[in-house]
Design an enzyme around this catalytic site. Structure first.
Site, PDB file in Angstrom:
ATOM      1  N   LEU A 106      42.951  37.673  38.598  1.00  0.00           N
ATOM      2  CA  LEU A 106      41.839  36.829  38.306  1.00  0.00           C
ATOM      3  C   LEU A 106      40.659  37.968  37.772  1.00  0.00           C
ATOM      4  O   LEU A 106      40.640  39.036  38.273  1.00  0.00           O
ATOM      5  CB  LEU A 106      41.187  35.741  39.425  1.00  0.00           C
ATOM      6  CG  LEU A 106      42.095  34.857  39.938  1.00  0.00           C
ATOM      7  CD1 LEU A 106      41.493  34.066  41.281  1.00  0.00           C
ATOM      8  CD2 LEU A 106      42.419  33.718  39.168  1.00  0.00           C
ATOM      9  N   ASP A 107      39.917  37.599  37.014  1.00  0.00           N
ATOM     10  CA  ASP A 107      38.729  38.394  36.709  1.00  0.00           C
ATOM     11  C   ASP A 107      37.884  38.600  37.831  1.00  0.00           C
ATOM     12  O   ASP A 107      37.789  37.931  38.760  1.00  0.00           O
ATOM     13  CB  ASP A 107      37.873  37.669  35.383  1.00  0.00           C
ATOM     14  CG  ASP A 107      38.347  37.704  34.283  1.00  0.00           C
ATOM     15  OD1 ASP A 107      39.658  38.216  34.085  1.00  0.00           O
ATOM     16  OD2 ASP A 107      38.208  36.874  33.213  1.00  0.00           O
ATOM     17  N   LYS A 108      37.263  39.706  37.817  1.00  0.00           N
ATOM     18  CA  LYS A 108      36.210  40.229  38.881  1.00  0.00           C
ATOM     19  C   LYS A 108      35.286  38.645  39.311  1.00  0.00           C
ATOM     20  O   LYS A 108      35.288  38.655  40.560  1.00  0.00           O
ATOM     21  CB  LYS A 108      35.332  41.186  38.804  1.00  0.00           C
ATOM     22  CG  LYS A 108      34.588  41.716  39.816  1.00  0.00           C
ATOM     23  CD  LYS A 108      33.480  43.009  39.201  1.00  0.00           C
ATOM     24  CE  LYS A 108      32.632  43.178  40.137  1.00  0.00           C
ATOM     25  NZ  LYS A 108      31.536  44.503  39.662  1.00  0.00           N
TER      26      LYS A 108
END
Length: 310
Positions: free
Chosen positions: A134-136
């Site tokens: 998942l993106d940050k």
């Protein structure tokens, strides 16, 4: 090796030519490799500014990275499910999944190593157990493998698209349609390498997102959207929503949060539900990450499932 067989109009610089041919490498990284002698032209050392005429042979040797072992860290962690094979965590917005340049620690992997003791080795030294990312700034469900057999099974399910991934996104504007499917190719942005973009067929990789508008807020001119991912491209939902003309609220890369009426203080993307087949039992697992409080202004009085059902 790259044999320059095409005409190179204007004889571009070597670093520019390779940046276009090798999108996985940044131009600054290419320049460093050239200066280190890892990139040669016709077997000889070169300079980043050297011209690239037709007929030359370019050899690129990228040294193997030597990742450091990830150390366990006692960090806050929300566990949705755990057994001997895997753990499903509710990743908070702002937490990086695994160590990388600029984020050597404080990641989800650091926290899970402290919690679990060990994770699958298949993901590599820097990414033990990691099956998907998942993106940050995206919150929500993420599954991590504890052993190699579980890692192989889960990785195959993601590759075969047999998992189900539902995301909640708040976007700028109110779409004309109530829902639909976006089927495009996504690849590296031709100018800004921090971005991905919808690209022409034949380049990039296929990306499929189903979307459905759930609630609309006329005051802030925003919409809560349910996104179902059928592929897992980098920034897929963020790119597809921008391509549709409705970038995500709080997105510093694909939008301008300072000019958006809604200001929840985070990227409004949440991996809400994740389902997959358990690697050992063969049973279907369905996990749900609680909806963060920042979503409250867009949540209806009724359960969301009442809006999702046909």
């Amino acid at each position: 090796m790259i044999l320059v067989s095409e005409d190179t109009d204007g004889l571009p610089r070597l670093d520019q030519y390779l940046a276009a041919r090798l999108p996985e490498l940044s131009r600054s990284r290419i320049q460093t490799l050239i200066r280190a002698g890892a990139i040669t032209v016709n077997g000889k050392a070169a300079k980043p500014k050297d011209a690239v005429p037709r007929g030359v042979l370019i050899e690129v040797n990228v040294p193997e990275a030597e990742p450091a072992a990830v150390r366990p860290q006692n960090l806050p962690l929300s566990i949705l499910y755990e057994d001997d094979d895997l753990v499903v965590a509710d990743k908070e917005s702002g937490m990086v999944v695994h160590p990388a340049a600029g984020n050597p620690d404080g990641t989800l992997v650091n926290a899970l190593l402290f919690h679990c003791g060990r994770l699958a080795g298949v993901g590599g030294v820097g990414r033990p157990g990691i099956v998907h990312r998942l993106d940050k700034d995206t919150s929500g469900c993420i599954v991590v493998a504890k052993n190699d057999a579980a890692h192989r099974s889960l990785a195959a399910q993601f590759a075969e698209r047999s998992t189900e991934k539902l995301y909640l996104a708040v976007v700028q504007g109110i779409p004309r349609e109530s829902g639909g499917t976006l089927f495009t190719n996504i690849g590296r942005h031709p100018v800004n390498r921090l971005k991905m973009a919808v690209v022409n067929p034949g380049s990039g990789k296929p990306a499929i997102t189903d979307w459905k508008a759930l609630t609309k807020d006329a005051a802030s001119c925003t919409t809560l959207i349910l996104c179902t991912l059928h592929t897992g491209r980098t920034h897929q939902i963020r790119v597809h929503m921008q391509y549709m003309g409705h970038p995500l609220i709080g997105d510093p890369i694909y939008a301008n949060p300072a000019r958006q009426k809604a200001s929840p203080g985070r990227l409004m993307l949440h991996a809400w539900r994740l389902s997959f087949t358990h690697p050992s039992s063969g049973k279907r697992l369905a996990l749900e990450a609680p909806i963060p409080p920042e979503y409250t202004p867009w949540l209806p009085d009724m359960p969301l499932d009442a809006l999702i059902s046909p």
